[in-house]
Design a protein around this motif. Structure first.
Motif, PDB file in Angstrom:
ATOM      1  N   PHE A 265       0.407  -1.282  -0.300  1.00  0.00           N
ATOM      2  CA  PHE A 265       0.132   0.127  -0.595  1.00  0.00           C
ATOM      3  C   PHE A 265       0.703   1.617  -0.317  1.00  0.00           C
ATOM      4  O   PHE A 265       0.698   1.877  -0.982  1.00  0.00           O
ATOM      5  CB  PHE A 265      -0.959  -0.157   1.146  1.00  0.00           C
ATOM      6  CG  PHE A 265      -1.919   0.801   0.893  1.00  0.00           C
ATOM      7  CD1 PHE A 265      -2.683   1.375   0.654  1.00  0.00           C
ATOM      8  CD2 PHE A 265      -1.220   2.239   2.181  1.00  0.00           C
ATOM      9  CE1 PHE A 265      -3.818   2.749   0.743  1.00  0.00           C
ATOM     10  CE2 PHE A 265      -2.317   3.230   2.295  1.00  0.00           C
ATOM     11  CZ  PHE A 265      -2.983   3.194   1.821  1.00  0.00           C
ATOM     12  N   VAL A 266       1.930   1.595   0.549  1.00  0.00           N
ATOM     13  CA  VAL A 266       2.514   1.991   0.728  1.00  0.00           C
ATOM     14  C   VAL A 266       3.669   2.581   0.020  1.00  0.00           C
ATOM     15  O   VAL A 266       3.604   3.870  -0.739  1.00  0.00           O
ATOM     16  CB  VAL A 266       3.879   2.117   2.507  1.00  0.00           C
ATOM     17  CG1 VAL A 266       5.300   3.234   1.947  1.00  0.00           C
ATOM     18  CG2 VAL A 266       3.047   2.405   3.340  1.00  0.00           C
ATOM     19  N   ALA A 267       4.081   2.161  -1.005  1.00  0.00           N
ATOM     20  CA  ALA A 267       4.761   1.569  -1.971  1.00  0.00           C
ATOM     21  C   ALA A 267       4.071   2.140  -3.399  1.00  0.00           C
ATOM     22  O   ALA A 267       4.338   3.464  -4.266  1.00  0.00           O
ATOM     23  CB  ALA A 267       5.375   0.222  -2.767  1.00  0.00           C
ATOM     24  N   ILE A 268       2.918   1.238  -3.431  1.00  0.00           N
ATOM     25  CA  ILE A 268       2.012   2.350  -4.568  1.00  0.00           C
ATOM     26  C   ILE A 268       1.303   3.521  -4.597  1.00  0.00           C
ATOM     27  O   ILE A 268       1.471   4.617  -4.828  1.00  0.00           O
ATOM     28  CB  ILE A 268      -0.007   1.067  -4.286  1.00  0.00           C
ATOM     29  CG1 ILE A 268       0.817   0.073  -4.536  1.00  0.00           C
ATOM     30  CG2 ILE A 268      -0.987   1.760  -5.302  1.00  0.00           C
ATOM     31  CD1 ILE A 268       1.194  -0.753  -6.126  1.00  0.00           C
ATOM     32  N   MET A 269       0.929   4.181  -3.141  1.00  0.00           N
ATOM     33  CA  MET A 269       0.542   4.998  -2.174  1.00  0.00           C
ATOM     34  C   MET A 269       2.159   6.217  -3.271  1.00  0.00           C
ATOM     35  O   MET A 269       1.845   7.831  -3.364  1.00  0.00           O
ATOM     36  CB  MET A 269       0.554   5.340  -0.934  1.00  0.00           C
ATOM     37  CG  MET A 269      -1.154   4.610  -0.528  1.00  0.00           C
ATOM     38  SD  MET A 269      -2.841   5.591  -1.833  1.00  0.00           S
ATOM     39  CE  MET A 269      -2.508   4.625  -3.356  1.00  0.00           C
ATOM     40  N   ALA A 270       3.568   6.536  -2.879  1.00  0.00           N
ATOM     41  CA  ALA A 270       4.187   7.259  -2.886  1.00  0.00           C
ATOM     42  C   ALA A 270       4.596   7.432  -4.318  1.00  0.00           C
ATOM     43  O   ALA A 270       4.759   7.642  -5.512  1.00  0.00           O
ATOM     44  CB  ALA A 270       5.536   5.283  -3.082  1.00  0.00           C
ATOM     45  N   GLY A 271       4.139   5.513  -5.136  1.00  0.00           N
ATOM     46  CA  GLY A 271       3.637   6.372  -6.681  1.00  0.00           C
ATOM     47  C   GLY A 271       2.344   7.207  -7.384  1.00  0.00           C
ATOM     48  O   GLY A 271       2.554   7.826  -7.804  1.00  0.00           O
ATOM     49  N   LEU A 272       1.479   7.435  -6.911  1.00  0.00           N
ATOM     50  CA  LEU A 272       0.473   7.751  -6.309  1.00  0.00           C
ATOM     51  C   LEU A 272       0.669   9.541  -6.498  1.00  0.00           C
ATOM     52  O   LEU A 272       0.705  10.290  -6.538  1.00  0.00           O
ATOM     53  CB  LEU A 272      -0.572   7.991  -6.243  1.00  0.00           C
ATOM     54  CG  LEU A 272      -1.434   6.859  -6.309  1.00  0.00           C
ATOM     55  CD1 LEU A 272      -2.404   6.404  -5.497  1.00  0.00           C
ATOM     56  CD2 LEU A 272      -2.038   6.877  -8.147  1.00  0.00           C
ATOM     57  N   ILE A 273       2.196   9.458  -5.080  1.00  0.00           N
ATOM     58  CA  ILE A 273       1.884  11.041  -5.297  1.00  0.00           C
ATOM     59  C   ILE A 273       3.163  11.288  -6.656  1.00  0.00           C
ATOM     60  O   ILE A 273       3.144  12.086  -6.729  1.00  0.00           O
ATOM     61  CB  ILE A 273       3.076  11.019  -4.099  1.00  0.00           C
ATOM     62  CG1 ILE A 273       2.123  10.900  -2.883  1.00  0.00           C
ATOM     63  CG2 ILE A 273       4.005  11.687  -3.757  1.00  0.00           C
ATOM     64  CD1 ILE A 273       2.746  10.334  -1.219  1.00  0.00           C
ATOM     65  N   ILE A 274       4.257  10.736  -6.780  1.00  0.00           N
ATOM     66  CA  ILE A 274       4.895  10.947  -7.668  1.00  0.00           C
ATOM     67  C   ILE A 274       4.653  11.132  -8.890  1.00  0.00           C
ATOM     68  O   ILE A 274       5.358  11.958  -9.948  1.00  0.00           O
ATOM     69  CB  ILE A 274       6.470   9.813  -7.062  1.00  0.00           C
ATOM     70  CG1 ILE A 274       7.053   9.775  -6.067  1.00  0.00           C
ATOM     71  CG2 ILE A 274       7.489  10.130  -8.784  1.00  0.00           C
ATOM     72  CD1 ILE A 274       7.832   9.086  -6.055  1.00  0.00           C
ATOM     73  N   PHE A 275       3.938  10.158  -9.755  1.00  0.00           N
ATOM     74  CA  PHE A 275       3.662  10.173 -10.850  1.00  0.00           C
ATOM     75  C   PHE A 275       2.936  12.111 -11.227  1.00  0.00           C
ATOM     76  O   PHE A 275       3.034  12.316 -12.309  1.00  0.00           O
ATOM     77  CB  PHE A 275       3.053   8.710 -11.679  1.00  0.00           C
ATOM     78  CG  PHE A 275       4.298   7.743 -11.513  1.00  0.00           C
ATOM     79  CD1 PHE A 275       5.307   7.444 -12.956  1.00  0.00           C
ATOM     80  CD2 PHE A 275       4.165   6.613 -10.947  1.00  0.00           C
ATOM     81  CE1 PHE A 275       6.058   7.225 -12.820  1.00  0.00           C
ATOM     82  CE2 PHE A 275       5.128   5.632 -10.750  1.00  0.00           C
ATOM     83  CZ  PHE A 275       6.206   6.048 -12.199  1.00  0.00           C
ATOM     84  N   PRO A 276       1.907  11.830 -11.251  1.00  0.00           N
ATOM     85  CA  PRO A 276       1.088  12.729 -10.882  1.00  0.00           C
ATOM     86  C   PRO A 276       1.916  14.162 -10.888  1.00  0.00           C
ATOM     87  O   PRO A 276       1.679  14.843 -12.086  1.00  0.00           O
ATOM     88  CB  PRO A 276       0.417  12.453  -9.307  1.00  0.00           C
ATOM     89  CG  PRO A 276      -0.448  11.457  -9.805  1.00  0.00           C
ATOM     90  CD  PRO A 276       0.938  10.749  -9.741  1.00  0.00           C
ATOM     91  N   ALA A 277       2.787  14.314  -9.846  1.00  0.00           N
ATOM     92  CA  ALA A 277       3.137  15.289 -10.020  1.00  0.00           C
ATOM     93  C   ALA A 277       4.902  15.798 -10.498  1.00  0.00           C
ATOM     94  O   ALA A 277       4.556  16.596 -11.725  1.00  0.00           O
ATOM     95  CB  ALA A 277       4.089  15.447  -8.374  1.00  0.00           C
TER      96      ALA A 277
END
Length: 459
Positions: A265-277
């Motif tokens: 969950f943390v790994a997936i959420m990290a991607g939802l921070i980084i990729f949109p930015a």
């Protein structure tokens, strides 16, 4: 002297501590970096597949060895092995692996702490892209600064361990993991509100197998296997210690699934921070370590309220780093408690000195020791320590746990199943014995050999 082994006060404490050991900086930048490199959502599916078939069985085995022995890896094999067997020799390799892990992780965690201060104090306000890049290079190449931040990380981690298992490690980890999840959700919300954010989400979560094939199917599969294998910090007894702290009310497979789910969950959420930015500001998300220390600070520098969001991001990163530091420190402190029956405070004091002295070569690896480049130009002491832990000790250690838990000349399949399935919850499937005993070791050896080949061919 600790007459009786202290236990965790709650199941949540066990889950957060185990997840804290697994959740680390690799989840935050290495996972998104690999997703970006290998085509997005299709790679995520491949990764999740291997996480289940590789990571889950081995984490359950570590838990079982820890709970069955009631000790850390320093003594677990001594207790469970049959007379005249030599499985306990691996205990010393596993202990060495934990020390080596801390000796480079504290340097990276120190940089994270320094960047939190830099972001909170507006150091990057008005800085150019080149100045932001030079700020990271300056930090790396300043031996006094790197050693200072490294020592501060060691003191924080050991200080928490000195407070005790329940009052220090468990209590603080619960708070820190709760804050980590809260800050992460705030950052996800902000990232998804940016212009063109949905392009990043689509790339990240919508599978496109054509992109996977274009970037090399074999390389992507190997990368997914490696990330699934290493993300849970298995093979060095890091999970065995937490198994020794829990009772037998719940089956270990169910606990392993919960920890694995939180880590993912943390790994997936990290991607939802980084990729949109990254999509919103037109920058590449596959820039490795520079993503955190160069690319993202530049994004925050031009973002509305960037100082606030940048500070929150580095709070998030520090919680991720410290969760691993505290978990591994607890493992290290338990070694001397189990080996020499020392008190917790005596073990902490000794290990403060060992860890500070042992971490100095990595901290000055980009300055005083910059001439030492073990894998060619651009490599440093950090790369050597990471290689020894990730590419040598972890896979070999995982093989030891697999053979110990499945072979009659070890602890044996029957004893493993009895321990893993004690209590209520999801049982470990008995019909998986052939896969666990024979196919899983082949996959681990495959990862080990390719990992050595990829690194040594650069020399």
């Amino acid at each position: 002297m600790d007459a009786k082994r202290e236990k965790l006060s709650s199941r949540l404490g066990f889950i957060f501590l185990s997840a804290g050991c697994a959740i680390g900086l690799g989840n935050i930048w290495r996972f998104p970096y690999m997703v970006g490199k290998y085509g997005g959502g299709a790679f995520v599916l491949v990764y999740l597949f291997f996480l289940i078939i590789l990571g889950l069985p081995i984490i359950v085995m570590e838990y079982a060895v820890g709970r069955g022995s009631g000790k850390s890896v320093a003594r677990s094999f001594h207790i469970l092995e049959k007379p005249k067997q030599k499985w306990h020799i691996f205990s010393y390799v596993a202990m060495l692996g934990n020390y080596l892990l801390v000796m480079f992780y504290t340097t990276i965690a120190g940089w994270m702490l320094a960047y939190f201060v830099k972001m909170a104090s507006s150091e990057f306000h008005g800085a150019t892209t080149q100045q932001v890049k030079e700020a990271f290079q300056t930090l790396q190449q300043d031996p006094l600064a790197s050693v200072f931040w490294m020592i501060l990380v060691v003191l924080i981690g050991c200080g928490i361990c000195a407070l005790g298992l329940q009052k220090g490690v468990e209590k603080i980890t619960k708070v820190m993991m709760g804050l980590l999840l809260g800050v992460m959700l705030l950052l996800v919300g902000k990232a998804l509100s940016l212009t063109n954010a949905m392009e990043g989400v689509t790339f990240y979560l919508v599978p496109d197998f054509d992109k996977l094939l274009q970037n090399g199917l074999f390389d992507a599969i190997y990368a997914a296997m490696g990330q699934a294998f290493f993300t849970l910090s298995i093979g060095m007894g890091g999970m065995a210690i937490f198994g020794s702290y829990i009772d037998k009310q719940h089956s270990l497979t169910g606990e392993g699934v919960r920890v694995m789910a939180l880590d993912t969950f943390v790994a997936i959420m990290a991607g939802l921070i980084i990729f949109p930015a990254c999509m919103a500001f037109g920058v590449a998300a596959d820039s490795g370590p520079g993503l955190v220390f160069v690319t993202l600070p530049n994004i925050f520098n031009v973002m509305d309220n960037g100082q606030l969001w940048g500070t929150l991001f580095f709070i998030f990163m520090n919680f991720a780093a410290l969760s691993t530091i505290i978990a591994v420190f607890e493992n290290i402190v338990s070694f001397s408690m189990d080996l020499f029956t020392w008190t917790r405070k005596k073990s902490v004091l000794l290990n403060i000195l060992i860890l500070i002295v042992g971490s100095i070569p990595c901290a000055i690896g980009f300055s005083v020791l910059s001439g030492f480049q073990p894998f060619g130009e651009g490599s440093a002491v950090l790369d050597l320590l990471d290689f020894l832990v990730s590419n040598v000790i972890m896979p070999l250690g995982s093989l030891v746990f697999v053979f110990f838990c499945t072979r009659s000349f070890g602890w044996g399949w029957k004893n493993f199943l009895q321990e893993a399935n004690a209590g209520e919850g999801l049982p470990f499937p008995k019909n998986m014995r052939w896969y666990i005993s024979y196919l899983l070791p082949v996959i681990v050896v495959f990862i080990f050999i390719l990992g050595l080949w990829d690194k040594l061919k650069l020399m």
